[in-house]
Every structure is written in C-alpha cells, then in structure tokens.
Design an enzyme around this catalytic site. Sequence first.
Site, short mmCIF file in Angstrom:
data_model
loop_
_atom_site.label_atom_id
_atom_site.label_comp_id
_atom_site.label_asym_id
_atom_site.label_seq_id
_atom_site.Cartn_x
_atom_site.Cartn_y
_atom_site.Cartn_z
N ASP A 1 62.24 13.59 -2.86
CA ASP A 1 63.31 13.05 -2.02
C ASP A 1 64.48 12.56 -2.87
O ASP A 1 64.34 12.27 -4.06
CB ASP A 1 62.77 11.89 -1.16
CG ASP A 1 62.13 10.79 -2.01
OD1 ASP A 1 61.13 11.07 -2.69
OD2 ASP A 1 62.68 9.66 -2.03
N GLU B 1 60.01 8.31 -2.20
CA GLU B 1 60.07 7.27 -3.22
C GLU B 1 61.28 6.37 -3.01
O GLU B 1 61.22 5.16 -3.25
CB GLU B 1 60.16 7.90 -4.62
CG GLU B 1 59.88 6.95 -5.77
CD GLU B 1 61.09 6.22 -6.29
OE1 GLU B 1 60.95 5.25 -7.05
OE2 GLU B 1 62.23 6.59 -5.92
ZN ZN Z 1 63.81 8.24 -8.60
#
Ligand code: ZN
Length: 573
Positions: A163, A232
């Site tokens: 991501d 994350e």
């Molecule tokens: Zn990162």
Amino acid sequence: MSDYQAVNESRISLPRNRRRVFSVLSIAVVVIIVLVGLTVYEIGSDPEENGICTDCDTYKPLKAAFTNSLDEILYDREYKGSLVKKLTGAIQIPTEIYDNTPKPSPDLAVWQNFQKLHYYLEDQFPILYETAQVEKVGGYGLLYTWQGQNSSLKPLLLMAHQDVVPVDPNTVSLWTHPPFSGFYNETEDLIYGRGAEDVKRMVISHLESAEKLIKDGFVPQRTVLISLGCDEEASGKCAKEIATHIEKRYGRDSIYAILDEGGGVRESNGSYYGVPVTAEKGYLDAEITLFAPGGHSSVPPDHTSIGILSELMVEIENDTYQLQVDQDNPALNALKCLTKFGAINDKQMEKYLVGNSKEKLESVLDQERDFKYFFKTSQALDIISGGIKANALPEMVRVLLNNRIDINSSVNETLEHILHHVKNAADKYDLGIKILNDGYSKEEDAVPIKPDTANGRFIIKLIDPLEPAPLSPTKGMEAWEIMAGTTVSLYSEKAFGGKNASVYLTPSLSTGNTDTKSFWNLTRNIYRYDGAMLFPEGNAHTVDEKTSGVALVSGVAFMYQFIPNVDFYSTEL
Ligand SMILES: [Zn+2]
Ligand SMILES: *[C@@H]1O[C@H](CO)[C@@H](O)[C@H](O)[C@H]1NC(C)=O
Ligand SMILES: *[C@@H]1O[C@H](CO)[C@@H](O)[C@H](O)[C@H]1NC(C)=O
Ligand SMILES: *[C@@H]1O[C@H](CO)[C@@H](O)[C@H](O)[C@H]1NC(C)=O
Ligand SMILES: *[C@@H]1O[C@H](CO)[C@@H](O)[C@H](O)[C@H]1NC(C)=O
Ligand SMILES: *[C@@H]1O[C@H](CO)[C@@H](O)[C@H](O)[C@H]1NC(C)=O
Ligand SMILES: *[C@@H]1O[C@H](CO)[C@@H](O)[C@H](O)[C@H]1NC(C)=O
Ligand SMILES: *[C@@H]1O[C@H](CO)[C@@H](O)[C@H](O)[C@H]1NC(C)=O
Ligand SMILES: CC(=O)N[C@H]1CO[C@H](CO)[C@@H](O)[C@@H]1O
C-alpha cells in the site's frame, strides 16, 4: 513506512520527519578497528579514537557466499533498465490506502488495485511464483514461502508493504511527473511516483533478489519468507494477520531474523554509513472527551466544558515528559557518530556527548527539538472538536492527544501521566472519570476511576496503545554481524566501483512504527533496514516522492548477497 495506527484521524506525515531524522542520523559513524580473527570477523577498538565520540562500528567485509550476478545487478545498464521498469509498473497501480478504507473486499475499487498488483507481480517474477508458495493472507496481504532444504533451520523473513499513502488530489498539479506515472528520468537517475520510496522499491527488490537467486541456481538451506502487508500506512491489520499465520505455522520465536523498511545506507564524504533501526518508540492516542450538562448560554456556569478542557490542555502541555539518556538507547550511538563527523555542528552537545555529565547532556539535548524526542515521550494535542451552537452550552468537547512513548517508558506510565492531570481537573470541577480501553466502544465497558457527578464526566479513550518495541540485538549477535558484514562487503568492495571505501554501521531509533510491530512474538532480531543506498530527498508521503536507480539496484544487490550469506555464515538454528 507508517507512522500511525489510529483510525479515522488525519495522518501526520511522520516519514517526512523521519527522513529528516535519517538524513541526520544516517551520517552517523563509527570507529573501531577490525581485528581479523578465526571467525569471519571480530570487532575491536581503535586506540586513536579514544576521547572522541566512538560509538560507531566498522566491520570486516563478509566474503560473499554467492556472487554470480552481482556485477550485472550493480553495473549492467540493460539489467537496470528492466529493473526500473518493474518498479515503475508497480507504481502505476495506485494501491492507495486511507484511514477509513473498508475491510478488504473484491467489490471495492480500492482493493481491486491490490488484485491488479498481485497479477502484475506474478507476471514480473515468474520463476519465484513457480518456486515459492504464494498465499493471500489478511485480505490482500501476500506471504511467499521459498522453502529451504533444511527445515530444522528458522526461516529468514523479509518484509515490505504494497500500500501507499494517498495522493491529495489538490496537489497533483504540483508533481513534476504525475504521481502514478512512475516516470524514470535517466539523466537524473530518478524514479518519480507515489510509493517509489515508500515502499514499492523494497517490494520489487525483495522479489527480484529471490527471482535472480533462483534463476542463478541458488538453493537456500533456510526457508526464506517474504511478507507484503496491504495496509501498513493505515492500521497494519494485514501484516498482523500474516504474523499470526506465521506464528501458527512455525510457532513462537521461530524466525531467524526480520528485515523491514526503515534505515538504509548513506554516502557522505566518500564513506558509507549503514543505519539499521533497532528500536521503535511506543504509541498511544488518548482521546479525552468531557460531557457536561447543556443549557441556554445566557445563564452559563463560570466554566463551560470547553473552558475546563482548555485549562486541562494547558496543564498537560505545561507538563512535558522528562528527558532521560539511557546508555542502551541506540539514538545515543547515532548522535555520537553524527557529531563526530561534523554532520551536526553543535560544539556544546559534542562536548557533553563526549563528557561524562549525564545531567548536562540531558539538559542540552532537551533544548533540541530535532533530537530530544529520541530520549523522551512526546505529547501533541492534534485534534479538537466541541460545541455546535452560539446560544447552547457545549454538552460535549473532545481532544486527541497523540503520544510517542519513550523506549524506556510504557503505555501505563504515559496513561498515568495523562490521568494525573485529568484527575486534577475532575477534582477541581467535581467531575467523574472513566477509561475506555482499546477495542471497546461502549461506555458501559469503561473502567470507572471516579464516579460521575451532576456536573459531568471525562471519558479517556485509549486508541491503538503500543508498547515500545523490544530492542534488537546488535554488536556480537550473529544476525546483526551478518547484516553488517554484508553491508561492508557490498559498499567497500563492490558498490560503486569497489573503491575500498570506509563503511560504518550504527543502530538507530525510529519515532514511528512499521509493520514489524506485530512481529515481536517471532524473533528479537528485527532490523528495519534493507542495505540500499538511500536517496535522502526521497519525499516519502508528499509531492514528488521519488527514489533513485542507485537505491533500487543497491537494494537488490544487498539482498542478493544477504540471503546466501545468512545461509552460509549462520550457525544458530
Ligand atoms: Zn512504508
Ligand atoms: C540442518 O541443519 C542442522 C544445523 O546446522 C544440521 O545439524 C543438520 O544436519 C541439517 N540437516 C540437513 C538435512 O542438512
Ligand atoms: C530529466 O532531468 C534533467 C536534469 O534535471 C532535465 O533537464 C530534463 O528535462 C528531465 N527530463 C524530463 C523528461 O523531465
Ligand atoms: C507550569 O508548571 C510549572 C511547574 O512545573 C508551574 O510553576 C507553572 O505555574 C505552570 N504553569 C501553568 C500555566 O500551569
Ligand atoms: C572528509 O574526508 C576528508 C578526507 O578523508 C577528511 O579530511 C575530512 O575531515 C572529512 N570531512 C568531514 C566533515 O568529516
Ligand atoms: C499502571 O500500573 C500499575 C502497576 O501495575 C497499576 O496499579 C495501575 O492501575 C496502572 N495504571 C493504569 C492507568 O492502568
Ligand atoms: C583498503 O583500505 C585499508 C585501510 O583503510 C587498507 O589497509 C587496505 O590495504 C586497502 N585495500 C586496498 C585493496 O586498497
Ligand atoms: C503474541 O503472543 C501473545 C501471547 O501469546 C498473543 O496474545 C498475541 O496476540 C501475539 N501477537 C500477535 C501479533 O499475534
Ligand atoms: C522499563 C525500563 O527499561 N526502565 C529502565 C529505564 O532506565 C532506568 C535507568 O537507566 C532503568 O533503571 C530502568 O530499568
């Protein structure tokens, strides 16, 4: 890297701070001379450095165990072109994650991009996909298992995330090249785009190093796992499920070492500095809400809920945390090196870093905003809301206090600090207090601290509390030594040109958190480091995010050496 776990709040661009921190810390150096011993290498101390900041280490290069393609990776123009293409293709798939992105689902466009990325990776790394088991975990997380020959050896785990933080639509026009174009300017050797540096470069370099090793005939003894989280930059739930999955399969303490995003290698004044992050601060968002009776504002109490909470906020800000320099804090190491090599021109700090007055050092550090939060808990009032009408007394007012917990402190200590002030306010204005722990949203589940009164009550909601990470082992510990030796070997002998350059390593601390926060059960050897030559102006999380071709190839070259070196040099199961 993400900074942030709280839900529903706007993000703080920590990585920007963190870059700055790195750009300073990563210049940190080391001086201790290498004593060649019977084992691979040993560390000694350089007598010439006595009296100067010396908490910096240099290591003997580890003779690379497997080098078939190293020169090609580092210096072949055609190979580099193909590698850059792999990265730019990945950047072109906008795997943006928002704090309020709904749970993974194939019906949602945001998640369909992750599916696209999966197809793309499968297409780009056919040999790896043929060789390794690839599982989807936690929605769109990916776990690669490249089975080793010897199942009694703990697997090595490489991590990154798929991501990226979203691009603010209002900033698109400010980009030199559109954020999802993945433009490569060969003259500058720069690859532009959201995710270029944070952290699709590492996604590609992990997969590519494995692909290349397999292609070159390398067969690992130790299983190699690659974990690619999918959120994350938001909650990190995806990686947490991967961690749980790994723990179920292999058990607790079952991983040899973890390498994730964080630090890299910097070049300065002809020398190279590797800065693995071995410590992460803890985290706590405390949402403090004051409920009070409403009424007509023409007959107000002397202090409305807004006034009371304001006073509380002033009290909290007035009571900053105490700074304490602990010898175990890796940031101390880094600062000493940094000062020694002139990256900080702060004679007073240098004097006290070298000297032995802890109090003086602490008081000097406490004046420096760039450095003090390596040694103390930070608190920042970040969000506020309350009141809805000019003629109505505010029945509810709320503030969010964001805390980054010192590695020598705890969630409990931080909460006690906050509670102390809330209690003072509650006593002064005769109010109740309840604490709502993470995971509960209903007030009836709250822990009562002081009974409600007719005047109202405080609710302190704890969001995403996280203890400081355990310190990762450094000097003398096998996984660290292999990582250090591989870095030295790569940068002193191979990259870039084999100039016999000096290479130093220092551990470091991060004020933000990575996906590794969910992996503590699996190993103590957690290094937020990828051995790549950092591009210091990488602009992660902001306009014109970019990375360099040099960062890309050096990251692949490091992992291409590190994986076989772990096999060859490790003796621990
Ligand atoms: Zn990162
Ligand atoms: C696996 O590794 C262990 C530890 O190095 C060793 O004792 C054992 O013989 C190895 N097994 C195989 C099948 O190579
Ligand atoms: C590439 O970078 C060079 C040097 O900064 C610049 O002159 C050139 O215009 C850039 N090319 C493109 C297509 O942006
Ligand atoms: C701030 O704290 C100091 C003691 O640390 C105290 O003397 C001072 O009055 C406080 N100021 C406010 C506005 O609370
Ligand atoms: C840079 O390197 C040169 C030569 O090794 C050395 O004399 C000089 O002190 C270094 N500069 C700094 C700022 O460390
Ligand atoms: C903090 O820890 C102490 C000792 O375990 C405990 O008595 C106290 O209740 C804790 N504080 C909070 C706010 O949970
Ligand atoms: C590399 O540098 C070290 C000292 O920094 C020196 O002892 C060694 O001879 C050099 N090796 C080569 C090949 O130049
Ligand atoms: C780590 O282990 C503890 C204790 O068994 C467990 O409660 C926790 O959920 C585990 N953490 C993760 C991320 O799985
Ligand atoms: C929790 C923790 O690690 N506490 C340590 C903080 O630092 C002091 C002094 O260095 C130690 O005595 C504590 O054990």
